[in-house]
Enzyme design. Structure first.
Site, PDB file in Angstrom:
ATOM      1  N   ASN A   1       0.865  -1.189   0.000  1.00  0.00           N
ATOM      2  CA  ASN A   1       0.000   0.000   0.000  1.00  0.00           C
ATOM      3  C   ASN A   1       0.896   1.231   0.000  1.00  0.00           C
ATOM      4  O   ASN A   1       1.483   1.578   1.013  1.00  0.00           O
ATOM      5  CB  ASN A   1      -0.888  -0.036   1.254  1.00  0.00           C
ATOM      6  N   TRP A   2       0.971   1.881  -1.159  1.00  0.00           N
ATOM      7  CA  TRP A   2       1.890   3.022  -1.285  1.00  0.00           C
ATOM      8  C   TRP A   2       1.323   4.317  -0.712  1.00  0.00           C
ATOM      9  O   TRP A   2       2.017   5.332  -0.688  1.00  0.00           O
ATOM     10  CB  TRP A   2       2.262   3.226  -2.757  1.00  0.00           C
TER      11      TRP A   2
ATOM     12  N   GLY B   1       2.747  -1.127   4.295  1.00  0.00           N
ATOM     13  CA  GLY B   1       2.780   0.290   3.946  1.00  0.00           C
ATOM     14  C   GLY B   1       4.210   0.747   3.706  1.00  0.00           C
ATOM     15  O   GLY B   1       4.776   0.541   2.629  1.00  0.00           O
ATOM     16  N   GLY B   2       4.803   1.364   4.712  1.00  0.00           N
ATOM     17  CA  GLY B   2       6.127   1.980   4.591  1.00  0.00           C
ATOM     18  C   GLY B   2       7.167   1.088   3.915  1.00  0.00           C
ATOM     19  O   GLY B   2       7.905   1.548   3.032  1.00  0.00           O
TER      20      GLY B   2
ATOM     21  N   GLU C   1      -5.630  -4.782  10.555  1.00  0.00           N
ATOM     22  CA  GLU C   1      -4.612  -3.754  10.751  1.00  0.00           C
ATOM     23  C   GLU C   1      -4.917  -3.005  12.045  1.00  0.00           C
ATOM     24  O   GLU C   1      -5.690  -2.031  12.022  1.00  0.00           O
ATOM     25  CB  GLU C   1      -4.620  -2.770   9.587  1.00  0.00           C
TER      26      GLU C   1
ATOM     27  N   GLU D   1      -6.853   4.913   7.599  1.00  0.00           N
ATOM     28  CA  GLU D   1      -6.607   6.332   7.306  1.00  0.00           C
ATOM     29  C   GLU D   1      -7.824   6.972   6.635  1.00  0.00           C
ATOM     30  O   GLU D   1      -8.104   8.153   6.840  1.00  0.00           O
ATOM     31  CB  GLU D   1      -5.334   6.473   6.447  1.00  0.00           C
TER      32      GLU D   1
HETATM   33  P1  PGA Z   1       2.622   0.465   7.623  1.00  0.00           P
HETATM   34  O1  PGA Z   1       1.180   0.662   6.938  1.00  0.00           O
HETATM   35  O2  PGA Z   1       3.166  -0.847   7.116  1.00  0.00           O
HETATM   36  O3  PGA Z   1       3.417   1.643   7.186  1.00  0.00           O
HETATM   37  O4  PGA Z   1       2.385   0.415   9.104  1.00  0.00           O
HETATM   38  C1  PGA Z   1       0.296  -0.417   6.748  1.00  0.00           C
HETATM   39  C2  PGA Z   1      -0.999   0.076   6.150  1.00  0.00           C
HETATM   40  O5  PGA Z   1      -1.449   1.168   6.527  1.00  0.00           O
HETATM   41  O6  PGA Z   1      -1.611  -0.595   5.305  1.00  0.00           O
END
Ligand code: PGA
Length: 228
Positions: free
Chosen positions: A6-7, A207-208, A150, A86
């Site tokens: 997930n960018w 994500g990151g 998550e 988010e």
């Molecule tokens: P993260 O994000 O790996 O940066 O914690 C995960 C996500 O929000 O899908």
């Protein structure tokens, strides 16, 4: 096993193209990337399986800032994330709107990654299962939907759920909806093996660590080495 990157709001078309060209998904694992809308076409053209980060529940209409399943399919996009925390925190997404997005996407032929998870306060108050039950119970079932557990306190914070915490939540989600469950929240090359080795963890939403070719590749290789 599915590993999804997930960018978020990172990587315009040029960077997306460069990433996908440099990235070789290992065999034995399904890999998708979820670029921002502006970079979907570039990522599709570069040859990887691509999901969007959201999708609307109508085919078209006066919905400024939204994108429909048909538009995504026309671009060659194969799926979409819905209900990311988010979106829930900053953009008013609710259980109901996330469920409507998921239902429409499935009907149109897209795959769906539906995100659920409790906040830190909810976990401390002992409400984790209630929150998951509320979020999961409205989701449509179908062959093309997977859930991503998550925990909100683990997203982008560097705090990761312990493998036991993840395993317990995943098992609970599966009692509500019998579909694969991905783990998300600070997944990195260093913790991927412990998390992905849990019996009810069927992949990861990253994500990151998905923004960097080397770290995303390392997570995908770990997944491939555990189960196909
Ligand atoms: P993260 O994000 O790996 O940066 O914690 C995960 C996500 O929000 O899908």
């Amino acid at each position: 096993m599915l590993i999804a990157g997930n960018w978020k709001m990172f990587k315009g078309p040029r960077e997306a193209e460069a990433f996908v060209s440099a990235f070789q998904p290992p065999s034995g694992v399904d890999v998708v990337v979820c670029p921002p809308y502006a970079s979907l076409a570039a990522a599709v053209a570069a040859g990887l399986s691509v999901y969007a980060q959201n999708v609307h529940w109508e085919r078209e209409g006066a919905f400024t800032g939204e994108v429909s399943a048909e538009m995504l399919l026309e671009l060659g996009v194969r799926g979409a994330i819905v209900g990311h925390s988010e979106r829930r925190q900053h953009f008013g997404e609710t259980d109901e709107t996330a469920a409507r997005r998921a239902a429409r996407a499935l009907e149109a032929g897209l795959a769906v990654i539906a995100c659920v998870g409790e906040t830190e306060d909810e976990r401390e108050r002992g409400e984790t299962e209630d929150v998951l039950a509320r979020q999961v119970s409205v989701l449509p079932n179908g062959e093309r939907i997977v859930v991503a557990y998550e925990p909100v306190w683990a997203i982008g914070t560097g705090k990761t759920a312990t493998p036991d915490v993840a395993a317990e939540a995943h098992a609970f989600v599966k009692t509500l909806l019998d579909r694969p469950v991905l783990y998300g929240g600070s997944v990195k090359p260093e913790n991927a093996e412990d998390l992905l080795a849990q019996p009810d963890v069927d992949g990861a939403l990253v994500g990151g660590a998905s923004l960097d070719v080397d770290s995303f590749s390392a997570i995908c290789r770990t997944a491939a080495s555990i189960r196909s």
